[in-house]
Design a protein around this motif. Structure first.
Motif, PDB file in Angstrom:
ATOM      1  N   ARG A  40       0.808  -1.223   0.000  1.00  0.00           N
ATOM      2  CA  ARG A  40       0.000   0.000   0.000  1.00  0.00           C
ATOM      3  C   ARG A  40       0.838   1.269   0.000  1.00  0.00           C
ATOM      4  O   ARG A  40       0.534   2.210  -0.719  1.00  0.00           O
ATOM      5  CB  ARG A  40      -0.919   0.017   1.220  1.00  0.00           C
ATOM      6  N   ARG A  41       1.870   1.320   0.817  1.00  0.00           N
ATOM      7  CA  ARG A  41       2.647   2.551   0.945  1.00  0.00           C
ATOM      8  C   ARG A  41       3.317   2.958  -0.367  1.00  0.00           C
ATOM      9  O   ARG A  41       3.197   4.100  -0.802  1.00  0.00           O
ATOM     10  CB  ARG A  41       3.671   2.389   2.060  1.00  0.00           C
ATOM     11  N   PRO A  42       4.041   2.059  -1.040  1.00  0.00           N
ATOM     12  CA  PRO A  42       4.640   2.449  -2.317  1.00  0.00           C
ATOM     13  C   PRO A  42       3.602   2.804  -3.382  1.00  0.00           C
ATOM     14  O   PRO A  42       3.805   3.734  -4.168  1.00  0.00           O
ATOM     15  CB  PRO A  42       5.450   1.227  -2.740  1.00  0.00           C
ATOM     16  N   LEU A  43       2.478   2.094  -3.405  1.00  0.00           N
ATOM     17  CA  LEU A  43       1.448   2.409  -4.398  1.00  0.00           C
ATOM     18  C   LEU A  43       0.849   3.792  -4.153  1.00  0.00           C
ATOM     19  O   LEU A  43       0.604   4.548  -5.090  1.00  0.00           O
ATOM     20  CB  LEU A  43       0.355   1.350  -4.387  1.00  0.00           C
ATOM     21  N   THR A  49       2.750  10.859  -6.587  1.00  0.00           N
ATOM     22  CA  THR A  49       3.775  11.396  -7.475  1.00  0.00           C
ATOM     23  C   THR A  49       3.240  11.578  -8.888  1.00  0.00           C
ATOM     24  O   THR A  49       3.490  12.602  -9.531  1.00  0.00           O
ATOM     25  CB  THR A  49       5.006  10.466  -7.497  1.00  0.00           C
ATOM     26  N   ALA A  50       2.495  10.600  -9.380  1.00  0.00           N
ATOM     27  CA  ALA A  50       1.914  10.709 -10.722  1.00  0.00           C
ATOM     28  C   ALA A  50       0.910  11.853 -10.796  1.00  0.00           C
ATOM     29  O   ALA A  50       0.891  12.619 -11.765  1.00  0.00           O
ATOM     30  CB  ALA A  50       1.254   9.391 -11.116  1.00  0.00           C
ATOM     31  N   ALA A  51       0.088  11.999  -9.757  1.00  0.00           N
ATOM     32  CA  ALA A  51      -0.897  13.080  -9.747  1.00  0.00           C
ATOM     33  C   ALA A  51      -0.214  14.446  -9.669  1.00  0.00           C
ATOM     34  O   ALA A  51      -0.613  15.390 -10.367  1.00  0.00           O
ATOM     35  CB  ALA A  51      -1.852  12.905  -8.571  1.00  0.00           C
ATOM     36  N   ALA A  52       0.819  14.545  -8.846  1.00  0.00           N
ATOM     37  CA  ALA A  52       1.545  15.808  -8.742  1.00  0.00           C
ATOM     38  C   ALA A  52       2.235  16.153 -10.057  1.00  0.00           C
ATOM     39  O   ALA A  52       2.253  17.320 -10.473  1.00  0.00           O
ATOM     40  CB  ALA A  52       2.566  15.732  -7.608  1.00  0.00           C
ATOM     41  N   THR A  53       2.783  15.155 -10.722  1.00  0.00           N
ATOM     42  CA  THR A  53       3.414  15.390 -12.018  1.00  0.00           C
ATOM     43  C   THR A  53       2.396  15.884 -13.027  1.00  0.00           C
ATOM     44  O   THR A  53       2.667  16.807 -13.805  1.00  0.00           O
ATOM     45  CB  THR A  53       4.073  14.098 -12.535  1.00  0.00           C
ATOM     46  N   LEU A  55      -0.552  17.421 -12.377  1.00  0.00           N
ATOM     47  CA  LEU A  55      -1.064  18.741 -12.012  1.00  0.00           C
ATOM     48  C   LEU A  55      -0.030  19.845 -12.210  1.00  0.00           C
ATOM     49  O   LEU A  55      -0.356  20.932 -12.679  1.00  0.00           O
ATOM     50  CB  LEU A  55      -1.555  18.730 -10.568  1.00  0.00           C
ATOM     51  N   LEU A  56       1.213  19.577 -11.834  1.00  0.00           N
ATOM     52  CA  LEU A  56       2.241  20.600 -11.949  1.00  0.00           C
ATOM     53  C   LEU A  56       2.787  20.725 -13.369  1.00  0.00           C
ATOM     54  O   LEU A  56       3.221  21.800 -13.776  1.00  0.00           O
ATOM     55  CB  LEU A  56       3.384  20.312 -10.976  1.00  0.00           C
ATOM     56  N   GLY A  57       2.781  19.646 -14.117  1.00  0.00           N
ATOM     57  CA  GLY A  57       3.342  19.682 -15.461  1.00  0.00           C
ATOM     58  C   GLY A  57       2.365  20.098 -16.535  1.00  0.00           C
ATOM     59  O   GLY A  57       2.766  20.519 -17.620  1.00  0.00           O
ATOM     60  N   ARG A  58       1.087  19.991 -16.248  1.00  0.00           N
ATOM     61  CA  ARG A  58       0.083  20.296 -17.271  1.00  0.00           C
ATOM     62  C   ARG A  58       0.138  21.735 -17.775  1.00  0.00           C
ATOM     63  O   ARG A  58       0.034  21.959 -18.983  1.00  0.00           O
ATOM     64  CB  ARG A  58      -1.308  19.953 -16.758  1.00  0.00           C
ATOM     65  N   PRO A  59       0.303  22.758 -16.917  1.00  0.00           N
ATOM     66  CA  PRO A  59       0.363  24.120 -17.455  1.00  0.00           C
ATOM     67  C   PRO A  59       1.549  24.348 -18.401  1.00  0.00           C
ATOM     68  O   PRO A  59       1.446  25.117 -19.353  1.00  0.00           O
ATOM     69  CB  PRO A  59       0.496  24.998 -16.209  1.00  0.00           C
ATOM     70  N   GLN A  60       2.659  23.667 -18.168  1.00  0.00           N
ATOM     71  CA  GLN A  60       3.829  23.865 -19.019  1.00  0.00           C
ATOM     72  C   GLN A  60       3.794  23.019 -20.290  1.00  0.00           C
ATOM     73  O   GLN A  60       4.226  23.454 -21.341  1.00  0.00           O
ATOM     74  CB  GLN A  60       5.124  23.545 -18.254  1.00  0.00           C
ATOM     75  N   THR A  61       3.299  21.790 -20.176  1.00  0.00           N
ATOM     76  CA  THR A  61       3.404  20.870 -21.307  1.00  0.00           C
ATOM     77  C   THR A  61       2.075  20.481 -21.924  1.00  0.00           C
ATOM     78  O   THR A  61       2.055  19.889 -22.994  1.00  0.00           O
ATOM     79  CB  THR A  61       4.103  19.572 -20.870  1.00  0.00           C
ATOM     80  N   GLY A  62       0.989  20.759 -21.252  1.00  0.00           N
ATOM     81  CA  GLY A  62      -0.308  20.342 -21.771  1.00  0.00           C
ATOM     82  C   GLY A  62      -0.508  18.855 -21.567  1.00  0.00           C
ATOM     83  O   GLY A  62       0.027  18.265 -20.634  1.00  0.00           O
ATOM     84  N   ILE A  72       6.656   7.714 -14.163  1.00  0.00           N
ATOM     85  CA  ILE A  72       7.226   8.402 -13.011  1.00  0.00           C
ATOM     86  C   ILE A  72       6.630   7.850 -11.718  1.00  0.00           C
ATOM     87  O   ILE A  72       7.339   7.606 -10.740  1.00  0.00           O
ATOM     88  CB  ILE A  72       7.008   9.922 -13.133  1.00  0.00           C
ATOM     89  N   GLY A  73       5.316   7.635 -11.700  1.00  0.00           N
ATOM     90  CA  GLY A  73       4.672   7.073 -10.517  1.00  0.00           C
ATOM     91  C   GLY A  73       5.156   5.669 -10.212  1.00  0.00           C
ATOM     92  O   GLY A  73       5.390   5.318  -9.052  1.00  0.00           O
TER      93      GLY A  73
END
Length: 98
Positions: A40-43, A49-53, A55-62, A72-73
Motif C-alpha cells: 500500500r505505501r509504495p502504491l 507522485t503521478a498526480a503531482a506530475t 497537475l504541476l506539469g500540465r500548465p507547461q506541457t499540456g 514516473i509514478g
C-alpha cells in the motif's frame, strides 16, 4: 502525441528486459523486484507522485505529460519500496558489534 509515448515505452521496455535477464540468472528475482505492486505505501506514494506530475506539469506541457506520469509514478513506488526494505540492522545484529 506519438513522440510523447516514445520515451516511456523505451524505459518500460528496458525495465522489462532487465527483469527478464535477472529472472534467467536468478529464478524468483522478478517477484522480488516487482513486489512493490502489492504494498500500500509504495502504491500510494506512486499515485501521489503521478498526480503531482500531472497537475504541476500540465500548465507547461499540456496533455503531453500524461504518458510519462505513469512511468514516473511506477518508478517512485519502486524506489520507495526498496528504500523501506534496506534499513540498518539492529545494533545486536550489526557485524562490528556496535
Amino acid at each position: 502525441m506519438g513522440r510523447a509515448f516514445l520515451a516511456p515505452a523505451v524505459i518500460a521496455a528496458a525495465l522489462m528486459i532487465r527483469t527478464a535477464v535477472g529472472e534467467l540468472r536468478h529464478p524468483g528475482s522478478a517477484r522480488a523486484q516487482w513486489d512493490f505492486a502489492s504494498s500500500r505505501r509504495p502504491l500510494a506514494a506512486g499515485a501521489v507522485t503521478a498526480a503531482a506530475t500531472c497537475l504541476l506539469g500540465r500548465p507547461q506541457t499540456g496533455p503531453r505529460v500524461r504518458p510519462g506520469r505513469y512511468l514516473i509514478g511506477t518508478l517512485a513506488a519502486h524506489l520507495i519500496h526498496h528504500g523501506t526494505r534496506r534499513r540498518c540492522p539492529p545494533p545486536e545484529l550489526h557485524p562490528t558489534g556496535r
